[in-house]
Scaffold this motif. Structure first.
Motif, short mmCIF file in Angstrom:
data_model
loop_
_atom_site.label_atom_id
_atom_site.label_comp_id
_atom_site.label_asym_id
_atom_site.label_seq_id
_atom_site.Cartn_x
_atom_site.Cartn_y
_atom_site.Cartn_z
N SER A 45 0.84 -1.21 0.00
CA SER A 45 0.00 0.00 0.00
C SER A 45 0.87 1.25 0.00
CB SER A 45 -0.90 0.01 1.24
OG SER A 45 -1.57 1.24 1.34
N ARG A 46 0.50 2.22 -0.84
CA ARG A 46 1.25 3.47 -0.92
C ARG A 46 0.90 4.41 0.23
NH1 ARG A 46 -2.02 7.47 -3.31
NH2 ARG A 46 -3.99 6.69 -4.14
N PHE A 47 -0.14 4.06 1.01
CA PHE A 47 -0.54 4.92 2.13
C PHE A 47 0.35 4.72 3.36
CE2 PHE A 47 -4.50 4.39 -0.32
CZ PHE A 47 -4.77 5.72 -0.59
N ARG A 48 1.01 3.57 3.43
CA ARG A 48 1.81 3.26 4.61
C ARG A 48 3.25 3.70 4.39
NH1 ARG A 48 4.79 -1.21 6.59
NH2 ARG A 48 4.77 -1.26 8.89
N ASN A 49 3.54 4.94 4.75
CA ASN A 49 4.89 5.47 4.64
C ASN A 49 5.12 6.49 5.75
OD1 ASN A 49 3.94 8.14 3.66
ND2 ASN A 49 3.38 6.98 1.81
N GLU A 50 6.37 6.91 5.90
CA GLU A 50 6.72 7.80 7.01
C GLU A 50 6.01 9.15 6.91
OE1 GLU A 50 10.90 8.16 7.78
OE2 GLU A 50 11.27 6.06 7.28
N LYS A 51 5.88 9.68 5.71
CA LYS A 51 5.23 10.98 5.53
C LYS A 51 3.79 10.94 6.01
CE LYS A 51 4.02 14.41 2.02
NZ LYS A 51 4.07 14.77 0.57
N ASN A 52 3.04 9.93 5.59
CA ASN A 52 1.64 9.80 6.00
C ASN A 52 1.51 9.51 7.49
OD1 ASN A 52 0.62 10.34 3.46
ND2 ASN A 52 0.49 8.19 2.86
N THR A 53 2.47 8.77 8.04
CA THR A 53 2.45 8.48 9.48
C THR A 53 2.63 9.77 10.27
OG1 THR A 53 3.34 6.26 9.11
CG2 THR A 53 3.53 7.18 11.34
N LEU A 54 3.60 10.59 9.88
CA LEU A 54 3.83 11.87 10.57
C LEU A 54 2.62 12.79 10.41
CD1 LEU A 54 7.56 12.50 9.60
CD2 LEU A 54 6.67 11.91 11.87
N LEU A 55 2.00 12.77 9.25
CA LEU A 55 0.80 13.58 9.03
C LEU A 55 -0.34 13.10 9.92
CD1 LEU A 55 -0.67 15.79 7.40
CD2 LEU A 55 -1.22 14.03 5.68
N SER A 56 -0.50 11.79 10.04
CA SER A 56 -1.54 11.22 10.91
C SER A 56 -1.32 11.61 12.36
CB SER A 56 -1.57 9.70 10.78
OG SER A 56 -1.84 9.30 9.46
N ILE A 57 -0.06 11.58 12.80
CA ILE A 57 0.27 11.95 14.17
C ILE A 57 -0.05 13.43 14.40
CG2 ILE A 57 2.19 12.31 15.78
CD1 ILE A 57 3.44 9.74 14.60
N ALA A 58 0.31 14.28 13.45
CA ALA A 58 0.04 15.72 13.58
C ALA A 58 -1.47 15.99 13.65
CB ALA A 58 0.66 16.48 12.42
N ILE A 59 -2.24 15.33 12.78
CA ILE A 59 -3.69 15.50 12.78
C ILE A 59 -4.28 15.02 14.11
CG2 ILE A 59 -5.85 14.68 11.74
CD1 ILE A 59 -4.36 14.61 9.05
N LEU A 60 -3.77 13.91 14.62
CA LEU A 60 -4.24 13.39 15.90
C LEU A 60 -4.03 14.41 17.01
CD1 LEU A 60 -5.25 11.11 17.75
CD2 LEU A 60 -2.90 10.25 17.83
N TRP A 61 -2.83 14.97 17.11
CA TRP A 61 -2.54 15.95 18.16
C TRP A 61 -3.43 17.18 18.05
CZ3 TRP A 61 0.23 16.02 22.60
CH2 TRP A 61 1.10 14.96 22.83
#
Length: 319
Positions: free
Chosen positions: A140-156
């Motif tokens: 999956s192209r969704f599972r990468n460091e950039k998207n993970t960091l974006l998900s963490i930022a959105i969560l916070w």
């Protein structure tokens, strides 16, 4: 403080009826004021060192910066903040049966407790989603460091905004017992659109029940896929996925188990089913509270026992 700890049990929970009962109450108060801060200190010191080591390990080792470890870093950061902003002040509250830090810090601490607790549980949801994608959709192209960091930022950002009403919902309550005056940092009815009961019911659903349902569903689908895994995958690849998945499952299971007693007690209190009015119920809630706090220090120990990569990186950082 009333969301994640017991509220001034040493001064408000037990009603003096006769001299013998009063003496028993005083012994309980003394025990609470000594024993509970000791447990909190052990949890706080262990959790602070362990989570700080996890954060340094991920930051200092480039090879550790994959999607799963970035989420582990975020979980450790949330636990570290929970330890710093919650445990010391709760220990003081237990020791003195009083809140001496003023109204503003009361509001800040209650807000930060809620924020860090939500960050922890929803980071576990993201970790479960990450494992689900790794096992079920490995390319999956969704599972990468950039998207993970974006998900963490959105969560916070989301958690910081959604919890803002809790800042205004808390404050100081003044009361007297005999000739002594006390101050309690607690939920104040009328300071927000939530009542005390609806607040705890909402907290139970949004910070415990719903996330665990999401996590359980993700793992159910993932386990089914693992059973039906492609035979063309190498044994080492399958073994690696199972090891990481096992680690995340155990972390989630520990969180769910350790937080279940206090979440259940707070829910029952909000429904006026549970009353902390006897020595047994007071002790039961204190034990449940200590277990919940222990969840903030247990994850680094799990990484050390269950993850070979973390063990190696821990040794590098320590040296």
């Amino acid at each position: 403080m009333d969301e994640f700890d017991v509220t001034n049990f040493a001064t408000t929970s037990l009603i003096e009826i006769d001299p013998a009962e009063a003496e028993a109450d005083r012994r309980l108060e003394l025990t609470i004021s000594i024993v509970v801060p000791i447990f909190f200190s052990l949890i706080g010191i262990t959790g602070f060192i362990g989570n700080l080591l996890v954060c340094f390990t991920v930051l200092c080792n480039v090879q550790m910066r994959n999607t799963t470890n970035l989420l582990i870093f975020n979980l450790s950061l949330a636990d570290l903040l929970f330890i710093c902003f919650c445990i010391p002040f709760t220990a003081v509250d237990y020791s003195f049966g009083n809140w001496p830090f003023g109204n503003l810090w009361c509001q800040c601490v209650q807000y930060l407790i809620s924020v860090t607790a939500y960050i922890s549980i929803y980071t576990l949801v993201l970790m479960s989603l990450d494992r689900f994608l790794a096992v079920c959709y490995p390319v999956s192209r969704f599972r990468n460091e950039k998207n993970t960091l974006l998900s963490i930022a959105i969560l916070w950002i989301t958690v910081l905004i959604i919890n803002l009403p809790l800042f205004f919902a808390h404050g100081l309550r003044f009361y007297s017992e005999g000739e002594q005056n006390f101050t309690s940092c607690t939920f104040i009815e009328g300071n927000s659109f939530l009542t005390w009961s609806s607040f705890h019911i909402t907290m139970f659903a949004s910070s415990y029940l719903i996330p665990l349902i999401l996590i359980s569903c993700l793992y159910l689908f993932m386990i089914l896929r693992l059973w039906q895994s492609n035979l063309t995958q190498s044994k080492e690849s399958k073994r690696g996925k199972r090891r990481v998945t096992r680690l995340v499952i155990i972390v989630v299971a520990c969180f769910a188990t350790l937080w279940l007693p206090i979440q259940t007690i707070l829910l029952l209190k909000s429904l006026h089913i549970y009353q902390a009015t006897t020595h047994f119920t007071v002790a039961l809630q204190i034990v449940a509270h200590i277990l919940a706090y222990a969840s903030s220090c247990i994850n680094p120990l799990l990484y050390a026992f269950l993850s070979e990569n973390f063990r190696k990186s821990f040794r590098k950082v320590s040296n």
